[in-house]
Design an enzyme around this catalytic site. Structure first.
Site, PDB file in Angstrom:
ATOM      1  N   ARG A   1       0.866  -1.187   0.000  1.00 52.46           N
ATOM      2  CA  ARG A   1       0.000   0.000   0.000  1.00 52.46           C
ATOM      3  C   ARG A   1       0.904   1.239   0.000  1.00 52.46           C
ATOM      4  O   ARG A   1       1.124   1.839  -1.023  1.00 52.46           O
ATOM      5  CB  ARG A   1      -0.940  -0.023   1.226  1.00 52.46           C
ATOM      6  CG  ARG A   1      -2.104   0.955   1.093  1.00 52.46           C
ATOM      7  CD  ARG A   1      -1.749   2.407   1.424  1.00 52.46           C
ATOM      8  NE  ARG A   1      -1.408   2.623   2.835  1.00 52.46           N
ATOM      9  CZ  ARG A   1      -1.024   3.794   3.315  1.00 52.46           C
ATOM     10  NH1 ARG A   1      -0.917   4.857   2.521  1.00 52.46           N
ATOM     11  NH2 ARG A   1      -0.680   3.934   4.588  1.00 52.46           N
ATOM     12  N   GLU A   2       1.470   1.578   1.162  1.00 56.54           N
ATOM     13  CA  GLU A   2       2.389   2.727   1.211  1.00 56.54           C
ATOM     14  C   GLU A   2       3.499   2.536   0.182  1.00 56.54           C
ATOM     15  O   GLU A   2       3.888   3.474  -0.518  1.00 56.54           O
ATOM     16  CB  GLU A   2       2.986   2.857   2.608  1.00 56.54           C
ATOM     17  CG  GLU A   2       4.012   3.986   2.764  1.00 56.54           C
ATOM     18  CD  GLU A   2       3.399   5.381   2.711  1.00 56.54           C
ATOM     19  OE1 GLU A   2       2.392   5.619   3.398  1.00 56.54           O
ATOM     20  OE2 GLU A   2       3.932   6.237   1.964  1.00 56.54           O
TER      21      GLU A   2
ATOM     22  N   HIS B   1      -6.581  -0.219   2.798  1.00 60.58           N
ATOM     23  CA  HIS B   1      -6.501   1.132   3.343  1.00 60.58           C
ATOM     24  C   HIS B   1      -7.378   2.020   2.472  1.00 60.58           C
ATOM     25  O   HIS B   1      -7.094   2.214   1.299  1.00 60.58           O
ATOM     26  CB  HIS B   1      -5.019   1.558   3.247  1.00 60.58           C
ATOM     27  CG  HIS B   1      -4.721   2.925   3.745  1.00 60.58           C
ATOM     28  ND1 HIS B   1      -4.696   4.029   2.915  1.00 60.58           N
ATOM     29  CD2 HIS B   1      -4.387   3.372   4.981  1.00 60.58           C
ATOM     30  CE1 HIS B   1      -4.372   5.094   3.621  1.00 60.58           C
ATOM     31  NE2 HIS B   1      -4.179   4.728   4.872  1.00 60.58           N
TER      32      HIS B   1
ATOM     33  N   HIS C   1       2.002   5.284  12.333  1.00 59.18           N
ATOM     34  CA  HIS C   1       2.491   5.309  10.950  1.00 59.18           C
ATOM     35  C   HIS C   1       3.416   6.511  10.840  1.00 59.18           C
ATOM     36  O   HIS C   1       2.975   7.643  11.017  1.00 59.18           O
ATOM     37  CB  HIS C   1       1.284   5.445  10.013  1.00 59.18           C
ATOM     38  CG  HIS C   1       1.628   5.579   8.567  1.00 59.18           C
ATOM     39  ND1 HIS C   1       1.748   4.480   7.734  1.00 59.18           N
ATOM     40  CD2 HIS C   1       1.883   6.662   7.781  1.00 59.18           C
ATOM     41  CE1 HIS C   1       2.041   4.876   6.493  1.00 59.18           C
ATOM     42  NE2 HIS C   1       2.131   6.206   6.497  1.00 59.18           N
TER      43      HIS C   1
ATOM     44  N   HIS D   1      38.606  -1.753  17.127  1.00 61.46           N
ATOM     45  CA  HIS D   1      37.334  -2.471  17.019  1.00 61.46           C
ATOM     46  C   HIS D   1      37.593  -3.945  16.682  1.00 61.46           C
ATOM     47  O   HIS D   1      37.007  -4.840  17.279  1.00 61.46           O
ATOM     48  CB  HIS D   1      36.452  -1.870  15.916  1.00 61.46           C
ATOM     49  CG  HIS D   1      35.832  -0.564  16.274  1.00 61.46           C
ATOM     50  ND1 HIS D   1      34.539  -0.243  15.942  1.00 61.46           N
ATOM     51  CD2 HIS D   1      36.321   0.512  16.929  1.00 61.46           C
ATOM     52  CE1 HIS D   1      34.262   0.977  16.382  1.00 61.46           C
ATOM     53  NE2 HIS D   1      35.323   1.451  16.966  1.00 61.46           N
TER      54      HIS D   1
ATOM     55  N   HIS E   1       6.483   8.691   8.712  1.00 57.82           N
ATOM     56  CA  HIS E   1       7.360   8.946   7.563  1.00 57.82           C
ATOM     57  C   HIS E   1       8.752   9.337   8.043  1.00 57.82           C
ATOM     58  O   HIS E   1       8.942   9.740   9.187  1.00 57.82           O
ATOM     59  CB  HIS E   1       6.728  10.004   6.653  1.00 57.82           C
ATOM     60  CG  HIS E   1       5.714   9.390   5.735  1.00 57.82           C
ATOM     61  ND1 HIS E   1       5.983   9.096   4.420  1.00 57.82           N
ATOM     62  CD2 HIS E   1       4.453   8.961   5.972  1.00 57.82           C
ATOM     63  CE1 HIS E   1       4.924   8.527   3.869  1.00 57.82           C
ATOM     64  NE2 HIS E   1       3.968   8.437   4.786  1.00 57.82           N
TER      65      HIS E   1
END
Lengths: 422, 422
Positions: A49-50, A110, A231, A328, A233
Site C-alpha cells: 500500500r504505502e 486502506h 504510521h 574495534h 514517515h
C-alpha cells in the site's frame, strides 16, 4: 561519589527505571539499559500500500502474491494493500491476496472514510479495513468544535458498517502532529466508543520527533481502550525511533514497508524496526519472525521497484557487520558483543573483519594469519602490520594483496625452519 | 470535551511545553509542535575520521583537502581527522588539512588517551584534540571505583597537556550507554574540573534509543559545566533521533559524517541531521549552513568511497520530493506545506508530482495539462485520468505515454474547435 549517587538516584527514579525501589541501588552496577517497557507489538506491513506510493513502484498481481507470501512466511501480523477504489486491478489484487488465506498474516486494505470505499473493501474479502480521514489541510482548518461532528458522524457510520460485516476496522487521522490536539482526542474518544479495533496516529509528513510521539501516544492511550497504530514517515530520519517511542508509550501496532519504500523517502523500514526491536528484546523478535528471510524479501522488493539496497541498510547492508578500525577488530575478535548488538548469524549474515587498510591493528592481522593457517611469530605479525599500513597509505589494498604479503613471511619462515632442521 | 482539556492540561504542563502558564490554553488551537528547546548547536563533521572507518573508504591527501574545503564552505563548525598515529600518511594528512587555515571549520583529530598520540596531534598543527578512552569492554570491566583513578589520572595528564599547548580538547568515553553510570559520571566530573572543553558521550555500538540518550545527557549536563558532544551509531536506525534528543537535553556538539559513512552501517548522516534541525528551526539552519552544497558534497564522498547515494537518502534522495498518491498530489499543488516540511528549493532540489500511475487523481492530471499548455475540459481530464488508471493497471506508464494521451485529447478538441470556427 555521593553527589553522583544522589543525583543519579533522584533522576533514575523519576524518569528512567521503574524497577528500582525508593532508593537507588547500593551495590550493583548501574546501567541505563536495564528497563524493558514493551511486552509485545504487531507489524502492519504496508509495502503493498504505502510502498505502492513510492515513485518507482508498480507491483503486478504475481508480484503482490509473491511478496504477500514471503511476508506471511516472515511472520508479519498484517499485510496492508492499496485501496480497491484506486483502480480496477487494485480491486482484483485485493481479492487475489485475500483469497490466499495466509496462515500468519491478516489482510487489510486502506481506504478513505467513505461508505463506497468501505463497501468495496468488504466485497474484496479482506480481513480488515484501515480507514483514514481526509487530508491534513482539512483537519488543520478546523476551528474548535466546527466540522468535528461531521467527521465523527461519517466515521461512526463507516466503522459500524465494517464491524457489522465481521471485519476488523481501524480509524486513523492524517498528519496527526499538526492537527489540533483537543479535536484529535475528541475524535479518537468518540470513535473508540463505537467499538473500533484500532485508532491510528500518523506522522504523514515526517515532522515529528520521538518525544512528541511518546507524548501524543501517551495521551491517546489514556483516552481510548482500543489498540493504537503508529504510521511514521522518515523525512527527518526519525521513523524508527518514533515507532519505538510509540510502542514505549502504549502503542500496539507499527506500520512498516520493506526498505521503507513509500511517498517521498518513505516510512519505517521493516528491517530497521526489526533491528531496533531485536536490540530491545531479542527473544521476542526471534520467536515472532523468521529473521533469515529478511534479506531475500528486501532483494525481491528492491528488484520489483528497480532500486539498489542502500549500502548502509540496517542488518543486510553489505557493511553492517564489517569491522575496520584496529581497536574495534581486536575487541570483536575477543568478544563480538563488544561492538555488535546483533548476532549476524541470526539473520543469515556473516561478520567480516577488514584488515587491508591503514587503520588496521596487529591483533586483526594475527587473526587473519590464523585463518590462513600460516606460521608467524608475533614480532613478524607486528612488522607485517606496519607494512600493511605503509602500503595502504599509498594505494588501497585488497585482501589478496595482504594474504600474499602474509604468505611471504610464512614461506620465508618455512625456509628458515627447513634449513634449521636440515 | 472538558475531560480532554483537563487531561491535556495536566500532561502538557508536565511534559510537553514550558510556554504555557499554569492553565492550559483556553481559546487558541493546541498543537504538539510548538515548543523549541534548542537554541544552537555545532557539527563535528567526521567523514575524514569515522568515515575512514567505513569498509570502502580510502581518502588520499587530495581527496581529504577537497572534502575539507567543501565542508568548510558548507559551514560545519569542526572537521575531525583520523589519528596521526594511525599511519605515516595520516600524520601528513593532518598537517596538510590543518595548514589550509579554513575560515569556518576548526580542525580536530581523534586520538587515544595517550601522551604519545596527543603529542603527535599537537605536532600536526590541528586546532583541537578529541581524546577517547579505551574500549567498551575495558570500561565495562570496572568494578566500582577500581581502575577509575587510573583512567582519571591518565586523562587529566593528557587534557592538561593539550590545554597547555593552547588547543581545544575533548574527552570522550566509549560505549557510554553500556558503561557503569556512576563511574561514567565520576570520570566526566573529574575531567571537567581540569578544564576540558567538551566531554563526549558515545553510542559506539548503536544500541541506545532517544529516551536513554536524553536521560544520560541530562544527567551529564547537571554534572559538568563544559560543552557536551554526542556521537551515535545507526545500527538500529536511531542516530538522528538520538542526536536530536541529545541536543534537547543540553548537548552542544553533534558528530556527523557525509551519508553517515563509518564503522558497520555508520553514524548520524550530515544530511539527515540537517533535515531534522531544519524542521526544528529553519532560520537557524539556513543562517548557519550553505544548504545548496549538500548534494555536491554527498556526490563527491559517494564517488570517493564507491557507493551509490541511497535511493531514500534524506533531502537529496531522488524521490525525497516526489509526490504520487492522488490525494497527496492534489494537496501539494494547492499548498506544498501540506505534505512537505522542507522547501526543496532551499536545497537546490525540485518538486516532482508523479502522475503516470494508477494511484493518480484528476487534479494532478489537470496540473500536467496546464504545464503542457493544452486545452481540455474538466470532464475530459477526468476521462483521461480514468484512462491513465486503466492503462497503468496493466503496464507501468512513462510520463511520455501520458503526455501523448493528453495531446490526443487536445488535438481532437482542436479539430472540433477549428471545425466549429469554419
Amino acid at each position: 561519589m555521593n553527589i553522583h549517587r544522589r543525583l543519579l538516584g533522584s533522576i533514575l527514579n523519576n524518569t528512567i527505571s521503574r524497577s528500582y525501589g525508593t532508593r537507588p541501588p547500593a551495590k550493583r552496577s548501574v546501567h541505563l539499559m536495564e528497563e524493558k517497557k514493551i511486552k509485545d507489538f504487531a507489524i502492519i506491513e504496508s509495502t503493498l500500500r504505502e510502498g505502492e506510493q513510492f515513485a518507482n513502484a508498480f507491483f503486478d498481481t504475481n508480484q503482490k502474491v509473491q511478496i504477500a507470501g514471503m511476508l506471511n512466511d516472515f511472520g508479519v501480523e498484517y499485510i496492508e494493500l492499496t485501496s480497491p477504489a484506486a483502480s480496477k486491478q487494485s480491486f482484483e489484487d485485493c481479492k487475489a491476496v485475500a483469497s490466499l488465506k495466509l496462515n500468519k498474516s491478516k489482510i487489510l486494505t486502506h481506504v478513505r472514510c467513505h461508505m463506497d470505499d468501505a463497501k468495496l473493501a468488504v466485497e474484496a474479502g479482506v480481513d480488515g479495513v484501515d480507514v483514514v480521514f481526509g487530508t491534513s489541510s482539512y483537519l488543520r482548518d478546523f476551528s474548535h468544535g466546527k466540522d468535528i461532528s461531521f467527521i465523527i458522524k461519517e466515521a461512526k457510520k463507516v466503522v459500524e458498517y465494517v464491524k457489522s460485516e465481521g471485519k476488523e476496522v481501524r480509524f486513523s487521522s492524517e498528519d496527526s502532529f499538526r492537527s489540533d490536539l483537543t479535536d484529535l482526542l475528541k475524535i479518537y474518544s468518540e470513535i473508540d466508543n463505537v467499538g473500533v479495533d484500532r485508532v491510528g496516529i500518523a506522522d504523514t509528513v515526517g515532522v515529528a520527533h520521538p518525544r512528541q510521539v511518546y507524548n501524543l501516544v501517551k495521551l491517546v492511550r489514556q483516552i481510548v481502550s482500543c489498540d493504537i497504530e503508529f504510521h511514521g514517515h522518515n523525512d527527518t530520519g526519525c521513523s524508527i525511533a518514533n515507532s519505538f517511542a510509540a510502542l514505549e508509550a502504549g502503542c500496539t501496532h507499527i506500520d512498516t514497508s520493506v526498505l521503507g519504500i513509500g511517498e517521498r523517502n518513505g516510512i519505517t523500514p521493516l528491517g530497521g524496526l526489526i533491528a531496533r526491536m531485536y536490540t530491545e528484546d531479542e527473544e521476542l523478535v526471534k520467536r515472532k519472525y523468521n529473521l533469515k528471510m529478511l534479506r531475500d524479501i528486501e532483494n525481491v522488493v528492491a528488484d520489483c521497484v528497480s532500486v539498489t539496497v542502500p549500502f548502509n541498510n540496517y542488518i543486510t547492508g553489505y557493511s553492517a557487520f564489517t569491522h575496520k578500525a584496529g581497536i574495534h577488530a581486536k575487541a570483536i575478535l575477543n568478544n563480538p558483543s563488544t561492538y555488535e548488538i546483533m548476532k549476524p548469524e541470526d539473520f543469515g549474515m556473516t561478520r567480516f573483519v577488514h584488515i587491508a587498510h591503514r587503520l588496521t591493528g596487529w591483533n586483526a592481522v594475527k587473526n587473519r594469519v590464523e585463518q590462513l593457517g600460516l606460521e608467524m611469530t608475533d614480532d613478524q605479525i607486528k612488522e607485517a602490520t606496519n607494512k600493511i599500513k605503509n602500503l595502504s597509505d599509498f594505494k588501497q589494498q585488497t585482501i589478496d594483496d595482504i594474504d600474499a604479503l602474509l604468505h611471504q613471511y610464512h614461506t620465508a619462515g618455512a625456509n628458515i625452519r627447513t634449513a634449521n632442521r636440515a
